[in-house]
Design an enzyme around this catalytic site. Structure first.
Site, PDB file in Angstrom:
ATOM      1  N   SER A 143      18.206  48.809 -18.544  1.00 34.39           N
ATOM      2  CA  SER A 143      17.114  48.786 -17.631  1.00 34.39           C
ATOM      3  C   SER A 143      16.006  49.863 -17.892  1.00 34.39           C
ATOM      4  O   SER A 143      16.322  50.611 -19.192  1.00 34.39           O
ATOM      5  CB  SER A 143      18.200  49.076 -16.817  1.00 34.39           C
ATOM      6  OG  SER A 143      17.101  49.385 -15.546  1.00 34.39           O
ATOM      7  N   TYR A 156      23.667  55.054 -11.681  1.00 37.08           N
ATOM      8  CA  TYR A 156      23.332  54.342 -11.757  1.00 37.08           C
ATOM      9  C   TYR A 156      22.284  54.648 -13.545  1.00 37.08           C
ATOM     10  O   TYR A 156      22.526  54.038 -14.180  1.00 37.08           O
ATOM     11  CB  TYR A 156      21.857  53.096 -11.296  1.00 37.08           C
ATOM     12  CG  TYR A 156      21.077  51.585 -12.369  1.00 37.08           C
ATOM     13  CD1 TYR A 156      22.579  50.621 -12.092  1.00 37.08           C
ATOM     14  CD2 TYR A 156      20.406  51.938 -12.532  1.00 37.08           C
ATOM     15  CE1 TYR A 156      22.294  49.558 -12.399  1.00 37.08           C
ATOM     16  CE2 TYR A 156      19.482  50.427 -12.958  1.00 37.08           C
ATOM     17  CZ  TYR A 156      20.900  49.588 -12.856  1.00 37.08           C
ATOM     18  OH  TYR A 156      20.122  48.353 -13.172  1.00 37.08           O
TER      19      TYR A 156
HETATM   20  N1  LIG Z   1      17.869  42.812 -10.695  1.00 33.52           N
HETATM   21  C1  LIG Z   1      16.778  44.158 -11.725  1.00 33.52           C
HETATM   22  O1  LIG Z   1      15.847  44.833 -10.979  1.00 33.52           O
HETATM   23  C2  LIG Z   1      16.952  45.187 -12.646  1.00 33.52           C
HETATM   24  C3  LIG Z   1      16.575  45.584 -13.640  1.00 33.52           C
HETATM   25  C4  LIG Z   1      17.430  46.107 -14.573  1.00 33.52           C
HETATM   26  C5  LIG Z   1      18.046  45.740 -15.253  1.00 33.52           C
HETATM   27  N2  LIG Z   1      19.229  45.048 -14.467  1.00 33.52           N
HETATM   28  C6  LIG Z   1      20.338  44.354 -15.207  1.00 33.52           C
HETATM   29  O2  LIG Z   1      20.747  42.929 -15.528  1.00 33.52           O
HETATM   30  C7  LIG Z   1      21.994  43.031 -14.578  1.00 33.52           C
HETATM   31  C8  LIG Z   1      22.085  41.715 -14.585  1.00 33.52           C
HETATM   32  O3  LIG Z   1      21.366  41.701 -12.948  1.00 33.52           O
HETATM   33  P1  LIG Z   1      21.191  41.003 -12.032  1.00 33.52           P
HETATM   34  O4  LIG Z   1      19.918  41.929 -10.931  1.00 33.52           O
HETATM   35  O5  LIG Z   1      21.039  39.510 -12.581  1.00 33.52           O
HETATM   36  O6  LIG Z   1      22.068  40.712 -10.907  1.00 33.52           O
HETATM   37  P2  LIG Z   1      23.345  39.786 -10.551  1.00 33.52           P
HETATM   38  O7  LIG Z   1      23.806  40.280 -10.064  1.00 33.52           O
HETATM   39  O8  LIG Z   1      22.395  38.648 -10.124  1.00 33.52           O
HETATM   40  O9  LIG Z   1      23.782  39.757 -11.944  1.00 33.52           O
HETATM   41  C9  LIG Z   1      25.719  40.055 -12.222  1.00 33.52           C
HETATM   42  C10 LIG Z   1      25.982  39.149 -12.727  1.00 33.52           C
HETATM   43  O10 LIG Z   1      27.378  39.885 -13.303  1.00 33.52           O
HETATM   44  C11 LIG Z   1      28.725  39.607 -12.186  1.00 33.52           C
HETATM   45  N3  LIG Z   1      29.205  40.141 -11.969  1.00 33.52           N
HETATM   46  C12 LIG Z   1      29.478  41.451 -11.646  1.00 33.52           C
HETATM   47  N4  LIG Z   1      30.379  42.211 -11.900  1.00 33.52           N
HETATM   48  C13 LIG Z   1      31.099  41.276 -12.753  1.00 33.52           C
HETATM   49  C14 LIG Z   1      33.095  41.868 -13.890  1.00 33.52           C
HETATM   50  N5  LIG Z   1      33.605  42.404 -13.158  1.00 33.52           N
HETATM   51  N6  LIG Z   1      33.290  40.156 -14.400  1.00 33.52           N
HETATM   52  C15 LIG Z   1      32.515  39.378 -14.783  1.00 33.52           C
HETATM   53  N7  LIG Z   1      30.915  38.950 -13.461  1.00 33.52           N
HETATM   54  C16 LIG Z   1      30.669  40.153 -13.060  1.00 33.52           C
HETATM   55  C17 LIG Z   1      27.795  38.769 -11.080  1.00 33.52           C
HETATM   56  O11 LIG Z   1      28.629  37.838  -9.889  1.00 33.52           O
HETATM   57  C18 LIG Z   1      26.738  37.983 -11.189  1.00 33.52           C
HETATM   58  O12 LIG Z   1      26.694  36.918 -11.569  1.00 33.52           O
HETATM   59  C19 LIG Z   1      23.262  44.196 -15.210  1.00 33.52           C
HETATM   60  O13 LIG Z   1      23.322  44.806 -15.954  1.00 33.52           O
HETATM   61  C20 LIG Z   1      22.188  44.897 -13.689  1.00 33.52           C
HETATM   62  O14 LIG Z   1      21.940  46.468 -14.013  1.00 33.52           O
HETATM   63  C21 LIG Z   1      18.709  44.497 -13.412  1.00 33.52           C
END
Ligand SMILES: NC(=O)c1ccc[n+]([C@@H]2O[C@H](COP(=O)([O-])OP(=O)(O)OC[C@H]3O[C@@H](n4cnc5c(N)ncnc54)[C@H](O)[C@@H]3O)[C@@H](O)[C@H]2O)c1
Length: 268
Positions: A143, A156
């Site tokens: 991130s 975080y």
């Molecule tokens: N959304 C943002 O702005 C952003 C920005 C930078 C980085 N990220 C990172 O990107 C990654 C994906 O995030 P996203 O925004 O797509 O969110 P999201 O919640 O849509 O995707 C995460 C997925 O992981 C699944 N998940 C959560 N805990 C789990 C577990 N214990 N076992 C198996 N599956 C699990 C969730 O159900 C979901 O499908 C994360 O690591 C997040 O920190 C997100």
């Protein structure tokens, strides 16, 4: 452009929504066969309905057993594994250390690091024998919070710095057999990223923040608000043979946060 991952076999952990789901779609478009480990049964059922050829394991990636089961399902379906991607994560909605009482901080630290960091380590460990055999690669999701403060709270940001640490340590340990890289997305539209339940934030979605698209665009030098579909190409590149000389690195699809310092006014 197509076929960058022709014939490759991938497991995407956390592939049920957001960035992970976009990676599943992009990898399939580029010719890969893809399996998924996902915690949420509803997202898993939707994925199975939309992509019946994707083997989906429903389970908790913070446990060794679920990661083993997902790796076994992928290997049984595809005969091996070339690419492991982990997109699991949870957010803290910018909570500072001064806003947490001691008991909450104690439990929330464990939860945050279990979900954001341990799930990544355990998925790599489960996949490792197969990745070694195929001379494959790992992609972990960092991130902007793995590089800068301010876009998450103390839990975080520190958990994402730890994911960045995993990329460095694993790339060092696993070369030359397995490449390990990170993708460090900026704030992303259209995902399901939730708050940490232990902070009372489990029902809160970052994407529901009012005005988020405008805020995301306003804070980046490129003025863009990106989606999982935008980020997925960074994963495609790093997983492909085009990146065969890259390990221990990160791609930053974040609109240019590294050059987001205050800007000089143009001379009149
Ligand atoms: N959304 C943002 O702005 C952003 C920005 C930078 C980085 N990220 C990172 O990107 C990654 C994906 O995030 P996203 O925004 O797509 O969110 P999201 O919640 O849509 O995707 C995460 C997925 O992981 C699944 N998940 C959560 N805990 C789990 C577990 N214990 N076992 C198996 N599956 C699990 C969730 O159900 C979901 O499908 C994360 O690591 C997040 O920190 C997100």
């Amino acid at each position: 452009m197509s076929g960058w991952l022709e014939g490759r076999r991938a497991l995407v952990v956390g592939g049920g929504s957001g960035i992970g789901r976009a990676v599943v779609d992009a990898f399939r478009t580029e010719g890969a066969r893809v399996a998924v480990l996902e915690l949420d049964p509803g997202k898993s059922a939707r994925l199975t309905a939309e992509a019946p050829d994707v083997p989906v394991t429903v389970g908790d990636a913070t446990t060794p057993g679920a990661n083993r089961a997902a790796v076994d399902a992928a290997v049984e379906a595809f005969g091996g594994l070339d690419i492991l991607v982990n997109c699991v994560g949870v957010f803290d909605f910018y909570r500072g250390v001064g806003e947490l009482d001691a008991e909450t901080a104690d439990a929330a630290f464990d939860d945050m690091f279990r979900i954001n960091v341990k799930s990544h380590l355990l998925s790599v460990q489960a996949a490792l024998p197969h990745l070694r055999a195929s001379r494959g690669c790992v992609l972990l999701t960092e991130s902007t919070s793995a590089y800068y403060p301010g876009r998450g709270g103390v839990l975080y940001v520190s958990s994402k710095f730890a994911v960045r640490g995993l990329v460095t340590a694993l790339a060092h340990e696993l070369a030359p057999a397995v490449r390990v890289n990170g993708v460090a997305p900026g704030g992303t539209l259209g995902t399901d990223l939730r708050g940490l339940p232990g902070l009372g934030l489990g029902d809160r979605r970052l994407d529901d923040t009012p005005g988020r698209a405008g805020d995301l665009a306003a804070r980046t030098p490129l003025g863009v608000a990106l989606t999982g579909g935008d980020h997925a190409w960074s994963y495609v590149f790093l997983a492909s043979e085009r990146a065969r000389g890259i390990t221990g690195g990160s791609v930053h699809p974040d609109g240019g946060m590294a050059v987001a310092a205050p800007r000089r006014e143009r001379d009149a």
